[in-house]
Design an enzyme around this catalytic site. Structure first.
Site, PDB file in Angstrom:
ATOM      1  N   CYS A  82      -5.075   0.180  -7.465  1.00 19.13           N
ATOM      2  CA  CYS A  82      -5.644  -0.037  -6.137  1.00 19.13           C
ATOM      3  C   CYS A  82      -7.167  -0.086  -6.248  1.00 19.13           C
ATOM      4  O   CYS A  82      -7.781   0.805  -6.835  1.00 19.13           O
ATOM      5  CB  CYS A  82      -5.216   1.088  -5.197  1.00 19.13           C
ATOM      6  N   CYS A 130      -1.044   0.753  -0.201  1.00 14.79           N
ATOM      7  CA  CYS A 130      -1.176   1.808  -1.204  1.00 14.79           C
ATOM      8  C   CYS A 130      -0.683   3.122  -0.613  1.00 14.79           C
ATOM      9  O   CYS A 130      -1.067   3.494   0.495  1.00 14.79           O
ATOM     10  CB  CYS A 130      -2.639   1.928  -1.631  1.00 14.79           C
ATOM     11  N   CYS A 133      -4.020   5.734  -0.351  1.00 12.95           N
ATOM     12  CA  CYS A 133      -5.141   5.526   0.578  1.00 12.95           C
ATOM     13  C   CYS A 133      -4.785   4.667   1.787  1.00 12.95           C
ATOM     14  O   CYS A 133      -5.589   4.525   2.705  1.00 12.95           O
ATOM     15  CB  CYS A 133      -6.352   4.942  -0.148  1.00 12.95           C
ATOM     16  N   CYS A 153       3.778 -10.029  -3.272  1.00 11.78           N
ATOM     17  CA  CYS A 153       2.693 -11.003  -3.258  1.00 11.78           C
ATOM     18  C   CYS A 153       1.421 -10.264  -2.842  1.00 11.78           C
ATOM     19  O   CYS A 153       1.238  -9.937  -1.675  1.00 11.78           O
ATOM     20  CB  CYS A 153       3.054 -12.113  -2.282  1.00 11.78           C
TER      21      CYS A 153
END
Length: 164
Positions: A82, A130, A133, A153
């Protein structure tokens, strides 16, 4: 004639206002039971650590232009993390060329992502974010390769690649 023009313009404005509720992003991100993610920051704190493009995608649920990310054609061995909090999300072994212009994966690292309903643009999709976060990563579709049949995607700007 002027009255007719006024009525038509008014109808267009009202129609646009009504449709905007469906065209503007309406994703609902479900966090943890306490409705907070492990990493939380103010909008200003996110702006300080992210590029404008990363902020637009990760924090405002934006989408980068197709074929604009160098990660789309990245096939070295490593891990995709991330861009907001460095949580490992995808392994290179699960990456494939979907032909869409965005980095695509058929599986994620267990526990790394969360999903939510995204009903923007007059369609229903599953948004991927994510787990740590809450940053918007992209969407998942049911047209991927075996063994999962999924296509995660992802926006390349929402990811960083760590070569192994």
């Amino acid at each position: 004639m002027k009255r007719r023009y006024f009525l038509e313009a008014g109808g267009v404005i009202l129609g646009t206002a009504w449709l905007s509720q469906y065209l503007i992003g309406k994703s609902q991100v479900i966090a943890t039971a306490s409705n907070e993610f492990e990493i939380t920051k103010t909008e200003e704190e996110w702006r300080e650590i992210l590029t404008p493009e990363q902020f637009y995608v990760l924090r405002k649920h934006g989408t980068e232009r197709a074929r604009s990310s160098s990660l789309d054609k990245q096939y070295a061995q490593g891990t995709y993390i991330c861009a907001g909090c460095d949580l490992p999300l995808f392994k290179s072994e699960t990456k494939f060329n979907s032909g869409t212009g965005w980095p695509s994966f058929y599986a994620f690292i267990p526990g790394a992502i969360g999903t939510s309903a995204d009903n923007s643009f007059l369609m229903s999709r599953t948004e991927v974010h994510c787990h740590r976060c809450g940053g918007h990563l992209g969407h998942v579709f049911n047209d991927g390769p075996k063994p999962t049949g999924k296509r995660y995607c992802m926006n390349g700007v929402a990811l960083k690649f760590i070569e192994s």
